[in-house]
Design a protein around this motif. Structure first.
Motif, short mmCIF file in Angstrom:
data_model
loop_
_atom_site.label_atom_id
_atom_site.label_comp_id
_atom_site.label_asym_id
_atom_site.label_seq_id
_atom_site.Cartn_x
_atom_site.Cartn_y
_atom_site.Cartn_z
N LYS A 1 76.80 44.82 22.86
CA LYS A 1 77.00 43.73 23.81
C LYS A 1 78.48 43.48 24.10
CE LYS A 1 72.86 41.35 22.12
NZ LYS A 1 72.37 40.20 21.34
N GLN A 2 79.35 44.14 23.36
CA GLN A 2 80.79 43.90 23.51
C GLN A 2 81.41 44.86 24.52
OE1 GLN A 2 82.14 44.42 19.50
NE2 GLN A 2 81.30 42.46 18.79
N ARG A 3 82.33 44.34 25.33
CA ARG A 3 83.10 45.12 26.31
C ARG A 3 82.19 46.02 27.17
NH1 ARG A 3 88.32 44.99 26.19
NH2 ARG A 3 88.58 47.09 27.01
N VAL A 4 81.13 45.40 27.67
CA VAL A 4 80.14 46.14 28.46
C VAL A 4 80.76 46.73 29.72
CG1 VAL A 4 77.99 45.93 29.77
CG2 VAL A 4 78.22 44.77 27.56
N GLY A 5 81.63 45.95 30.38
CA GLY A 5 82.26 46.44 31.60
C GLY A 5 83.14 47.65 31.36
N ALA A 6 83.90 47.60 30.27
CA ALA A 6 84.78 48.74 29.94
C ALA A 6 83.96 49.99 29.66
CB ALA A 6 85.65 48.39 28.74
N LYS A 7 82.86 49.83 28.93
CA LYS A 7 82.02 50.98 28.60
C LYS A 7 81.37 51.56 29.86
CE LYS A 7 81.09 49.16 24.00
NZ LYS A 7 80.14 48.44 23.13
N ARG A 8 80.99 50.68 30.79
CA ARG A 8 80.41 51.16 32.04
C ARG A 8 81.45 51.93 32.86
NH1 ARG A 8 78.94 46.50 34.04
NH2 ARG A 8 76.96 46.48 32.91
N THR A 9 82.68 51.44 32.87
CA THR A 9 83.77 52.13 33.57
C THR A 9 84.01 53.51 32.98
OG1 THR A 9 84.89 50.08 34.21
CG2 THR A 9 86.25 52.06 34.02
N ILE A 10 84.06 53.57 31.66
CA ILE A 10 84.29 54.85 30.97
C ILE A 10 83.16 55.83 31.27
CG2 ILE A 10 84.38 55.92 28.67
CD1 ILE A 10 85.77 53.27 27.75
#
Length: 256
Positions: free
Chosen positions: A75-84
């Motif tokens: 659940k953490q840094r979901v946006g960053a993981k999606r970008t990666i």
């Protein structure tokens, strides 16, 4: 000195969920095994950890499912993981043999992958479950022992399996990176598997969000020169400089 060491041990157990005496011996080579055992006994007496055979586990979460720690990370840094994940998709070519490491960033990557003809080998049961609905992708799980904390499999069986396969591109994850320590993780057996995968892959791609830069965990499994591409949401200047010195391509969310 003793108090500082015990606080370090407590912090490691809190962060990783568990630790073994063997790991503590490697981290504190100047401290006897008996002293480290006494440290764990004292921490247990203070209600901070629960001792196990060969180590200790965090007292937090013993009454809930072990997967909960993993569920919190996903659940953490979901946006960053999606970008990666989206940036890494540009490196996937149909017909290739891929390795997908375990971890929550890799889960996001697996979720974003298109359904096309690929062979994907993975040490992550969760990654495999994300891919199972994509009918064109052949999914192969390595064997090994399942870690309750990371929900990944590792061990001699996993390493032996990887020794028998050819990997076009390995998409790897790390729990931390620092220029002096390289890419690190907290589990020795998982790091052994990661090293073997990197040695077998024609191309190595590291997927790691920027919050892990500067973190150093007990075991190093790769340095910058071992990888070919570094995919992140952002990277500080010193890391970019080290990547450039090692001819590593950087893919981030920044507009070129």
């Amino acid at each position: 000195m003793t108090k500082d060491r015990r606080e370090q041990i407590r912090a490691l157990i809190r962060e990783q969920g568990e630790i073994t005496l063997r790991t503590l011996e490697a981290l504190f080579p100047d401290v006897s095994t008996m002293t480290l055992r006494r440290d764990l006994i004292r921490l247990e007496q203070e209600g901070l950890v629960r001792r196990t055979r060969g180590g200790a586990v965090s007292i937090t979460g013993l009454h809930i499912l072990s997967e909960d720690a993993y569920s919190q990370r996903i659940k953490q840094r979901v946006g960053a993981k999606r970008t990666i994940a989206q940036r890494a998709l540009d490196l996937v070519e149909e017909g290739r043999s891929l390795y997908l490491d375990s971890g929550t960033t890799m889960m996001a990557f697996a979720r974003a992958m298109l359904d096309r003809r690929l062979t994907v080998i993975t040490s992550g049961p969760g990654v495999a479950m994300e891919l199972v609905g994509k009918r064109e992708i052949e999914v192969i799980l390595t064997g090994g022992r399942l870690s309750h904390n990371t929900l990944s499999v590792s061990g001699p069986e996993s390493v032996a399996f990887i020794e028998s396969v050819n990997i076009d591109i390995a998409f790897m994850s790390a729990s931390g990176y620092a220029p002096g320590a390289g890419f690190t993780a907290g589990n020795r057996e998982e790091c052994q598997l990661k090293r073997e995968v990197i040695s077998r892959a024609r191309t190595c791609v590291m997927l790691m969000d920027s919050s892990k830069v500067g973190r150093v965990l007990p075991f190093t499994f790769a340095v910058m020169s071992d990888i070919d591409v570094f995919v992140s949401d952002d990277l500080p200047a010193p890391v970019r400089k080290q990547a450039a010195e090692n001819s590593v391509l950087i893919l981030t969310d920044e507009k070129e």
